[in-house]
Design a protein around this motif. Structure first.
Motif, PDB file in Angstrom:
ATOM      1  N   TYR A   1      31.632  61.733  88.043  1.00 21.21           N
ATOM      2  CA  TYR A   1      30.521  62.596  87.635  1.00 21.21           C
ATOM      3  C   TYR A   1      29.577  62.867  88.805  1.00 21.21           C
ATOM      4  O   TYR A   1      29.102  63.992  88.992  1.00 21.21           O
ATOM      5  CB  TYR A   1      29.747  61.944  86.492  1.00 21.21           C
ATOM      6  CG  TYR A   1      30.515  61.815  85.205  1.00 21.21           C
ATOM      7  CD1 TYR A   1      30.982  62.943  84.531  1.00 21.21           C
ATOM      8  CD2 TYR A   1      30.767  60.569  84.641  1.00 21.21           C
ATOM      9  CE1 TYR A   1      31.681  62.824  83.334  1.00 21.21           C
ATOM     10  CE2 TYR A   1      31.450  60.435  83.445  1.00 21.21           C
ATOM     11  CZ  TYR A   1      31.917  61.561  82.802  1.00 21.21           C
ATOM     12  OH  TYR A   1      32.601  61.444  81.621  1.00 21.21           O
TER      13      TYR A   1
ATOM     14  N   VAL B   1      27.742  58.178  78.607  1.00 25.57           N
ATOM     15  CA  VAL B   1      28.994  58.140  77.838  1.00 25.57           C
ATOM     16  C   VAL B   1      29.523  56.711  77.817  1.00 25.57           C
ATOM     17  O   VAL B   1      29.312  55.948  78.766  1.00 25.57           O
ATOM     18  CB  VAL B   1      30.069  59.081  78.440  1.00 25.57           C
ATOM     19  CG1 VAL B   1      29.706  60.540  78.219  1.00 25.57           C
ATOM     20  CG2 VAL B   1      30.293  58.789  79.922  1.00 25.57           C
TER      21      VAL B   1
ATOM     22  N   GLY C   1      32.131  53.735  78.340  1.00 20.41           N
ATOM     23  CA  GLY C   1      33.206  53.488  79.291  1.00 20.41           C
ATOM     24  C   GLY C   1      34.031  52.289  78.872  1.00 20.41           C
ATOM     25  O   GLY C   1      34.540  51.565  79.721  1.00 20.41           O
TER      26      GLY C   1
ATOM     27  N   ARG D   1      28.784  51.186  79.535  1.00 15.02           N
ATOM     28  CA  ARG D   1      28.322  52.568  79.433  1.00 15.02           C
ATOM     29  C   ARG D   1      28.070  53.148  80.822  1.00 15.02           C
ATOM     30  O   ARG D   1      27.669  52.433  81.745  1.00 15.02           O
ATOM     31  CB  ARG D   1      27.045  52.659  78.585  1.00 15.02           C
ATOM     32  CG  ARG D   1      27.297  52.324  77.109  1.00 15.02           C
ATOM     33  CD  ARG D   1      26.069  52.571  76.260  1.00 15.02           C
ATOM     34  NE  ARG D   1      26.258  52.207  74.870  1.00 15.02           N
ATOM     35  CZ  ARG D   1      26.669  53.052  73.911  1.00 15.02           C
ATOM     36  NH1 ARG D   1      26.954  54.298  74.219  1.00 15.02           N
ATOM     37  NH2 ARG D   1      26.798  52.629  72.669  1.00 15.02           N
TER      38      ARG D   1
ATOM     39  N   HIS E   1      35.489  67.733  79.380  1.00 11.65           N
ATOM     40  CA  HIS E   1      34.052  67.964  79.551  1.00 11.65           C
ATOM     41  C   HIS E   1      33.610  67.994  81.015  1.00 11.65           C
ATOM     42  O   HIS E   1      32.544  68.530  81.318  1.00 11.65           O
ATOM     43  CB  HIS E   1      33.236  66.926  78.767  1.00 11.65           C
ATOM     44  CG  HIS E   1      33.396  65.524  79.229  1.00 11.65           C
ATOM     45  ND1 HIS E   1      34.212  64.622  78.580  1.00 11.65           N
ATOM     46  CD2 HIS E   1      32.836  64.833  80.265  1.00 11.65           C
ATOM     47  CE1 HIS E   1      34.151  63.456  79.193  1.00 11.65           C
ATOM     48  NE2 HIS E   1      33.341  63.560  80.218  1.00 11.65           N
TER      49      HIS E   1
ATOM     50  N   ARG F   1      37.134  60.189  75.399  1.00  8.67           N
ATOM     51  CA  ARG F   1      37.482  59.782  76.762  1.00  8.67           C
ATOM     52  C   ARG F   1      36.311  60.081  77.695  1.00  8.67           C
ATOM     53  O   ARG F   1      35.515  60.977  77.441  1.00  8.67           O
ATOM     54  CB  ARG F   1      38.708  60.544  77.271  1.00  8.67           C
ATOM     55  CG  ARG F   1      40.007  60.166  76.574  1.00  8.67           C
ATOM     56  CD  ARG F   1      40.451  58.765  76.955  1.00  8.67           C
ATOM     57  NE  ARG F   1      41.432  58.230  76.029  1.00  8.67           N
ATOM     58  CZ  ARG F   1      41.657  56.945  75.849  1.00  8.67           C
ATOM     59  NH1 ARG F   1      40.935  56.059  76.502  1.00  8.67           N
ATOM     60  NH2 ARG F   1      42.569  56.539  75.008  1.00  8.67           N
ATOM     61  N   SER F   2      36.231  59.311  78.778  1.00  2.08           N
ATOM     62  CA  SER F   2      35.188  59.555  79.774  1.00  2.08           C
ATOM     63  C   SER F   2      35.742  59.278  81.164  1.00  2.08           C
ATOM     64  O   SER F   2      36.839  58.741  81.323  1.00  2.08           O
ATOM     65  CB  SER F   2      33.968  58.666  79.503  1.00  2.08           C
ATOM     66  OG  SER F   2      34.310  57.295  79.642  1.00  2.08           O
ATOM     67  N   HIS F   3      34.950  59.647  82.182  1.00  2.00           N
ATOM     68  CA  HIS F   3      35.298  59.400  83.577  1.00  2.00           C
ATOM     69  C   HIS F   3      34.415  58.283  84.121  1.00  2.00           C
ATOM     70  O   HIS F   3      33.438  57.871  83.484  1.00  2.00           O
ATOM     71  CB  HIS F   3      35.105  60.673  84.397  1.00  2.00           C
ATOM     72  CG  HIS F   3      35.937  61.828  83.920  1.00  2.00           C
ATOM     73  ND1 HIS F   3      37.258  61.984  84.257  1.00  2.00           N
ATOM     74  CD2 HIS F   3      35.622  62.872  83.108  1.00  2.00           C
ATOM     75  CE1 HIS F   3      37.736  63.080  83.687  1.00  2.00           C
ATOM     76  NE2 HIS F   3      36.763  63.632  82.987  1.00  2.00           N
TER      77      HIS F   3
ATOM     78  N   GLN G   1      31.950  62.407  75.605  1.00  2.00           N
ATOM     79  CA  GLN G   1      33.274  61.777  75.463  1.00  2.00           C
ATOM     80  C   GLN G   1      34.099  62.409  74.351  1.00  2.00           C
ATOM     81  O   GLN G   1      35.315  62.272  74.315  1.00  2.00           O
ATOM     82  CB  GLN G   1      33.133  60.270  75.237  1.00  2.00           C
ATOM     83  CG  GLN G   1      32.673  59.859  73.849  1.00  2.00           C
ATOM     84  CD  GLN G   1      31.172  59.867  73.675  1.00  2.00           C
ATOM     85  OE1 GLN G   1      30.439  60.340  74.544  1.00  2.00           O
ATOM     86  NE2 GLN G   1      30.693  59.318  72.574  1.00  2.00           N
TER      87      GLN G   1
END
Length: 265
Positions: free
Chosen positions: A179, A140, A142, A256, A119, A172-174, A114
């Motif tokens: 993924y 990561v 969330g 998460r 990434h 930041r994450s998806h 993140q």
């Protein structure tokens, strides 16, 4: 793991809630069905307390922890075990650029990606570093829409703080499906899921203590000392309103996102 040019990271502050931070790591690694890997790497190892668990689980493996923070690596190095567990300092992108293709049997990166802008574009490089039939496991946060993050961002955008906090590292994450599809496209078999933990925290301003060791740290480090104290006081006040303590501890919901992928053989 921190970006190479990011703020100074405090291992002791990070470990303030070591048990709560460690639980997702255990849930992640528990889904890695590698019986006897030879080479295991933990990218973004932090203070090494969780990396040492990888050495315990796979005693026949050489386990390496990698982190870009000098302070984290110094703390982690006390856990080194001759020939089995070692730590060294490197940025994640730099490590990927020098990794030998197919060298790693299990590649773990816990609460790290993140912090790396773009990434998702690194998935091919991560997979390329893994041996055929090997494993990639990452987790990561969330929870970036939760008050623990939104209140910090709102306050940081206000004067007199905004001139100091503009352009700071912003994690930041998806979502899990993004993924999953990316790694399926690289020929992996993928298990992706999410979990929301309800952490019960105790003590004075416990949510501030939690976020000041991770997501809020770049903001705090960017502020001059006099403004930092003012910022912290107001941030704590807002967090106390958002996360009320009714006498049985403060409940911190923490979503998460988990991904465990196996490369093609």
């Amino acid at each position: 793991m921190s970006p190479a040019t990011g703020p100074a990271w405090d291992p002791q502050r990070y470990l303030a809630y070591a048990d709560e931070r460690g639980r997702p790591f255990l849930d992640l690694v528990g889904r890695v069905d590698a019986p006897d890997p030879r080479v295991v790497v933990d990218l973004g190892c932090g203070p090494g307390n969780l990396t040492s668990l990888l050495s315990d689980r796979w005693p026949g493996a050489v386990v390496t922890g990698v982190d870009s923070s000098a302070d984290m690596i110094t703390a982690a190095s006390d856990r080194s075990r001759t020939g089995r567990l070692a730590f060294h300092r490197s940025d994640l992108r730099d490590w990927l650029s020098t990794a030998n293709p197919g060298e790693v049997d299990v590649l773990v990166t816990n609460a790290t990606l993140q912090w790396v802008p773009g990434h998702l574009e690194l998935m091919p490089a991560l997979v390329r570093a893994i041996a055929p039939g090997g494993w990639l496991a990452f987790q990561v946060p969330g929870n970036f829409d939760e008050p623990s993050h939104t209140l910090r961002a709102e306050l940081a955008d206000e004067p007199p703080y905004a001139e100091h906090t503009h352009g700071i590292a912003d994690p930041r994450s998806h979502d899990a499906a993004t993924y999953l599809r990316a790694l399926q496209g690289l020929g992996c078999t993928v298990d992706a899921w999410e979990t929301t933990y309800l952490h019960v925290l105790h003590g004075p301003d416990p949510v501030f203590t939690w976020v000041s060791g991770t997501g809020a740290r770049p903001t705090l480090q960017a502020l001059p000392a006099d403004l930092r104290e003012r910022f912290e006081d107001e941030f704590k006040r807002r967090l106390r309103v958002a996360y009320a303590d009714e006498g049985r501890g403060v409940v911190l919901p923490f979503r998460r996102i988990f991904v465990v992928a196996r490369t093609g053989s």
